[in-house]
Scaffold this active site. Structure first.
Site, PDB file in Angstrom:
ATOM      1  N   LYS A  81       0.851  -1.197   0.000  1.00 44.13           N
ATOM      2  CA  LYS A  81       0.000   0.000   0.000  1.00 44.13           C
ATOM      3  C   LYS A  81       0.884   1.243   0.000  1.00 44.13           C
ATOM      4  O   LYS A  81       1.969   1.241   0.606  1.00 44.13           O
ATOM      5  CB  LYS A  81      -0.879  -0.051   1.256  1.00 44.13           C
ATOM      6  CG  LYS A  81      -1.941   1.028   1.363  1.00 44.13           C
ATOM      7  CD  LYS A  81      -2.805   0.777   2.603  1.00 44.13           C
ATOM      8  CE  LYS A  81      -3.885   1.806   2.816  1.00 44.13           C
ATOM      9  NZ  LYS A  81      -4.719   1.509   4.009  1.00 44.13           N
ATOM     10  N   SER A 156      -9.702   1.358   3.281  1.00 40.86           N
ATOM     11  CA  SER A 156      -8.899   2.203   2.423  1.00 40.86           C
ATOM     12  C   SER A 156      -7.852   1.461   1.598  1.00 40.86           C
ATOM     13  O   SER A 156      -7.292   2.038   0.668  1.00 40.86           O
ATOM     14  CB  SER A 156      -8.185   3.253   3.280  1.00 40.86           C
ATOM     15  OG  SER A 156      -7.277   2.628   4.173  1.00 40.86           O
ATOM     16  N   SER A 180      -9.651  -1.278   7.345  1.00 33.81           N
ATOM     17  CA  SER A 180      -9.212  -1.026   5.968  1.00 33.81           C
ATOM     18  C   SER A 180      -8.623  -2.201   5.215  1.00 33.81           C
ATOM     19  O   SER A 180      -8.329  -2.076   4.029  1.00 33.81           O
ATOM     20  CB  SER A 180      -8.203   0.109   5.957  1.00 33.81           C
ATOM     21  OG  SER A 180      -8.896   1.321   5.939  1.00 33.81           O
TER      22      SER A 180
HETATM   23  N1  GLN Z   1     -12.814   3.634   7.286  1.00 35.37           N
HETATM   24  C1  GLN Z   1     -12.150   4.007   8.490  1.00 35.37           C
HETATM   25  C2  GLN Z   1     -11.700   5.440   8.409  1.00 35.37           C
HETATM   26  O1  GLN Z   1     -11.868   6.032   7.415  1.00 35.37           O
HETATM   27  C3  GLN Z   1     -10.966   3.122   8.773  1.00 35.37           C
HETATM   28  C4  GLN Z   1      -9.916   3.313   7.770  1.00 35.37           C
HETATM   29  C5  GLN Z   1      -8.708   2.463   8.027  1.00 35.37           C
HETATM   30  O2  GLN Z   1      -8.796   1.381   8.635  1.00 35.37           O
HETATM   31  N2  GLN Z   1      -7.577   2.990   7.616  1.00 35.37           N
HETATM   32  O3  GLN Z   1     -11.189   5.998   9.324  1.00 35.37           O
END
Ligand code: GLN
Length: 478
Positions: A81, A156, A180
């Protein structure tokens, strides 16, 4: 070469170590697929072609020189990532503000992959600074789900999920803060593990919410998942929050006949949960029950505050973590002839996208004196309450079973104008993130229209092995 897109990491290691296929051949195949099939999905931000081929050449030489024994990821193409630092390649975090940032060092998880013989193919697209649940907030455009390009791949870490689901690499690294990796794994039909907080070093992982961020892997196969976790986990002096713990053989011991006591959280089955997801979770539970495991109903009352708590704590930490992007030390700088304050503001205005700005404002608000006690302190109290509830529950059961996400993959664009609806998609994944325990999304069933559905298992601190075992068992039960 056998059909590369079907090969597991374990199979690639065996082919390369026996000299049946060279690492260079494998790497060429992965890079060619990354261009042909990864680009239409917008899954990569950067391909690391030259370095990948250099790594592969070096691996083939080691095989020829008989120096490759015991390298657990020998010749395995991996994607990472784009919030994981990789020396001299852009590490953008999906943001304009870091578009030209080339770190001078590798994240610990990445250097451990390379040391284990992996070949880094590319850096994958993601929600900007990992803020999002659909990989639509990236400055570099949205990621598409390989199973149906009108759907989100989740977020994400959507780019990493997409490249594994498409067969471009067998395993990839994402990161977790609140779901994510598990949620995109569920949306793309993959295994996605959020390890115990601190079990994998955060060194070189660009910080979003430091108290919950964890480097987290995807795989199409349970053994591959156990293997990559085994490679990246372990204490690291460069990260003060990394922990030391007794290692077990995650790969060899993934197969087991241990019968588990598994808790089903009664508060989970409420409005908002797609009935198709519910029936897949119940089916998984009854299969396990028939296999001799015990399913018991338990209660985790604080779960209903999960989303509210995360969306106070995560923006609070994000607002301080992202203060470092001021046009002075990293990346983008707007307009050189302005006053210092104006330069900061212009840089941040141009460099951050809408969602990131929303989080910075939210975080600044909940940390402001006068609001701090009312929001931030309250959220921290809920977090402590939740941690205690987990402690109590894990005296009674070995694992929890639950949905990973309330719905299967949704349409691109469906929730972009409704942040609250987007935030709700993390409702089942946030508790493990906020309490630090490990959790794994297992691909199990599907919706009527074929969209994959994941079932989540949560274990006590550091019991990743039980997660691999139950996933292996479920795979076996089919
Ligand atoms: N969807 C959650 C957020 O936007 C978690 C994102 C993540 O785990 N990086 O904060």
């Amino acid at each position: 070469m056998p059909d590369y897109q079907q090969l597991t990491a374990v199979e690639i290691v065996s082919l390369v170590s026996q000299g049946e296929v060279s690492a260079v051949e494998i790497t060429r195949e992965a890079l060619q697929l990354a261009e042909a099939e990864g680009e239409p999905l917008n899954a990569f931000i950067t391909l690391c072609k030259d370095r990948a081929l250099e790594q592969a050449v070096a691996i083939d030489k080691r095989v020829r020189d008989d120096m490759a024994d015991g390298l657990p990821l020998l010749g395995v193409p991996v994607s990472i990532k784009d919030n994981l630092c990789y020396r001299d390649y852009p590490t953008t975090c999906g943001s304009h503000i870091l578009e030209d940032y080339n770190p001078p060092y590798d994240a610990t998880a990445v250097s451990r992959l390379i040391k284990a013989g992996a070949v880094i193919i590319g850096k994958t697209n993601m929600d900007e600074f990992a803020m999002g649940s659909s990989s639509e907030t990236s400055y570099f455009g949205v990621v598409k789900n390989p199973l149906d390009q009108s759907l989100t791949a989740g977020g994400s870490s959507g780019g990493s999920a997409a490249v594994v689901a498409q067969g471009i690499v067998p395993v990839a690294l994402g990161s977790e803060t609140g779901g994510s990796v598990r949620q995109p794994a569920s949306f793309c039909g993959l295994y996605g593990l959020k390890p115990t907080y601190g079990s994998v070093s955060r060194y070189g992982l660009v910080a979003y919410c430091s108290s919950t961020d964890v480097v987290s892997p995807f795989a199409r196969d349970v053994y591959d998942l156990a293997l990559i976790f085994d490679v990246i986990c372990g204490e690291d002096n460069n990260d003060a929050t990394s922990i030391s713990f007794d290692r077990v053989d995650y790969v060899k011991d993934a197969e087991s006949n241990r019968k588990y006591r598994i808790g089903m959280v009664k508060e989970h089955y409420v409005e908002g949960l797609d009935p198709q997801v519910e029936s897949v979770v119940r089916e998984a539970a009854s299969k396990l029950e028939r296999d001799g495991h015990t399913i018991v109903e338990i209660s985790l009352p604080s779960g209903k505050y999960a989303v509210a708590m995360h969306y106070i704590i995560a923006p609070a930490e994000a607002s301080t973590n992202l203060a470092r992007y001021d046009g002075v030390r990293y990346g983008l700088r707007e307009a050189g002839d302005r006053e210092l304050d104006e330069m900061y503001a212009a840089t941040r205005e141009a460099g951050f996208g809408r969602e990131v700005k929303r989080r910075i404002m939210l975080g600044t608000y909940v940390l402001a004196s006068g609001y701090y006690d009312r929001y931030y302190v309250k959220a921290m109290e809920v977090r402590e309450l939740m941690r205690r509830e987990f402690e109590e529950v894990f005296k009674e059961v070995d694992l929890l079973i639950s949905p990973t996400a309330p719905t299967p993959a949704f349409k691109l664009g469906e929730k972009t104008h409704d942040p609250l609806a987007m935030y709700l998609s993390d409702i089942y994944t946030i508790p493990a993130s906020q309490t630090g325990v490990p959790a794994l999304s297992v691909p199990f069933g599907q919706a009527e229209d074929g969209r994959p559905i994941g079932v989540q298992f949560t274990a006590p601190w550091l019991d990743e092995l039980s997660l691999f075992r139950i996933a292996h068992r479920l795979d076996h039960l089919g």
